[in-house]
Design a protein around this motif. Structure first.
Motif, short mmCIF file in Angstrom:
data_model
loop_
_atom_site.label_atom_id
_atom_site.label_comp_id
_atom_site.label_asym_id
_atom_site.label_seq_id
_atom_site.Cartn_x
_atom_site.Cartn_y
_atom_site.Cartn_z
N LEU A 175 0.89 -1.16 0.00
CA LEU A 175 0.00 0.00 0.00
C LEU A 175 0.93 1.21 0.00
CD1 LEU A 175 -2.53 1.71 0.28
CD2 LEU A 175 -2.49 1.27 2.73
N TYR A 176 0.93 1.93 -1.09
CA TYR A 176 1.83 3.08 -1.25
C TYR A 176 1.03 4.35 -1.01
CZ TYR A 176 5.52 5.99 -3.28
OH TYR A 176 6.51 6.92 -3.48
N ARG A 177 1.41 5.08 0.02
CA ARG A 177 0.73 6.34 0.35
C ARG A 177 1.54 7.49 -0.22
NH1 ARG A 177 -1.15 5.14 6.55
NH2 ARG A 177 -2.78 3.68 5.98
N VAL A 178 0.96 8.13 -1.22
CA VAL A 178 1.62 9.25 -1.87
C VAL A 178 1.25 10.53 -1.12
CG1 VAL A 178 1.94 10.50 -4.03
CG2 VAL A 178 1.40 8.06 -4.08
N ALA A 179 2.26 11.17 -0.56
CA ALA A 179 2.03 12.39 0.21
C ALA A 179 1.83 13.57 -0.73
CB ALA A 179 3.22 12.66 1.13
N VAL A 180 0.74 14.29 -0.50
CA VAL A 180 0.49 15.57 -1.17
C VAL A 180 0.29 16.61 -0.08
CG1 VAL A 180 -0.41 14.58 -3.31
CG2 VAL A 180 -1.98 15.09 -1.44
N ILE A 229 -2.48 2.24 -4.37
CA ILE A 229 -1.94 3.59 -4.25
C ILE A 229 -3.02 4.48 -3.64
CG2 ILE A 229 -1.04 5.58 -5.51
CD1 ILE A 229 0.05 3.58 -7.58
N ALA A 230 -2.63 5.23 -2.61
CA ALA A 230 -3.57 6.13 -1.94
C ALA A 230 -2.92 7.50 -1.78
CB ALA A 230 -3.94 5.57 -0.57
N LEU A 231 -3.73 8.54 -1.94
CA LEU A 231 -3.25 9.89 -1.66
C LEU A 231 -3.34 10.14 -0.17
CD1 LEU A 231 -4.85 12.06 -4.47
CD2 LEU A 231 -2.49 11.32 -4.27
N GLN A 232 -2.35 10.82 0.36
CA GLN A 232 -2.35 11.16 1.78
C GLN A 232 -2.06 12.65 1.90
OE1 GLN A 232 -0.54 8.43 4.57
NE2 GLN A 232 0.59 10.12 5.46
#
Length: 160
Positions: free
Chosen positions: A97-102, A153-156
């Motif tokens: 589970l890849y949390r892409v930091a924005v 993939i999830a936005l965080q």
């Protein structure tokens, strides 16, 4: 003796301990066979964080939560190198589970405002952070060759 248990039993022990939400890391220090059994469980499903300078997520005006997961750079450190045990860790990975930091949480309902424009600084900063995070992930993924991996993939958003 516990140090000479078959891998099947060690795997059952690791699964049982995982169900109790207990940390598995101390069990990897018993000996090499325990390390293999417990790391197989530890690395099978990972939460990986994209590169970011922020350690906490801001929720509301005063509430903060520490980010949970393994940074992509740390994952690279502990799964790269010539040592057999580091290479074995890569083979244990089955799900990421890849949390892409924005940097910004954007409320899309604001589009109805008269002064709202899609091309704004917050969107540009989020797009840049997302691109950077995804590029870092795709730089790492070729190291995981010859194995089936599921990837979520999830936005965080780091600030609300």
């Amino acid at each position: 003796m516990a140090s000479s248990l078959p891998q099947e039993l060690l795997s059952l022990i690791a699964n049982h301990i995982t169900g109790k939400n207990e940390k598995l890391t101390p069990y990897t220090l018993v000996n090499k066979s325990w390390q293999a059994a417990f790391e197989r469980r530890m690395y099978s499903s990972l939460v990986v964080l994209s590169p970011s300078d922020v350690d906490y997520i801001t929720v509301g005006p005063t509430e903060q939560h520490k980010k949970r997961g393994l940074s992509l750079s740390r994952l690279d450190d502990i799964t790269s190198g010539p040592q057999d045990w580091r290479q074995a860790r890569r083979t244990y990975i089955r799900h990421i589970l890849y949390r892409v930091a924005v940097p910004h949480y954007l409320e899309e309902c604001r589009r109805g405002d008269d002064d709202y424009t899609y091309d704004n600084i917050w969107h540009r900063e989020n797009n840049l952070a997302f691109s950077h995070g995804m590029r870092a992930l795709f730089d790492y993924l070729p190291r995981l060759v010859d194995q089936a991996i599921s990837l979520d993939i999830a936005l965080q958003a780091e600030t609300a």
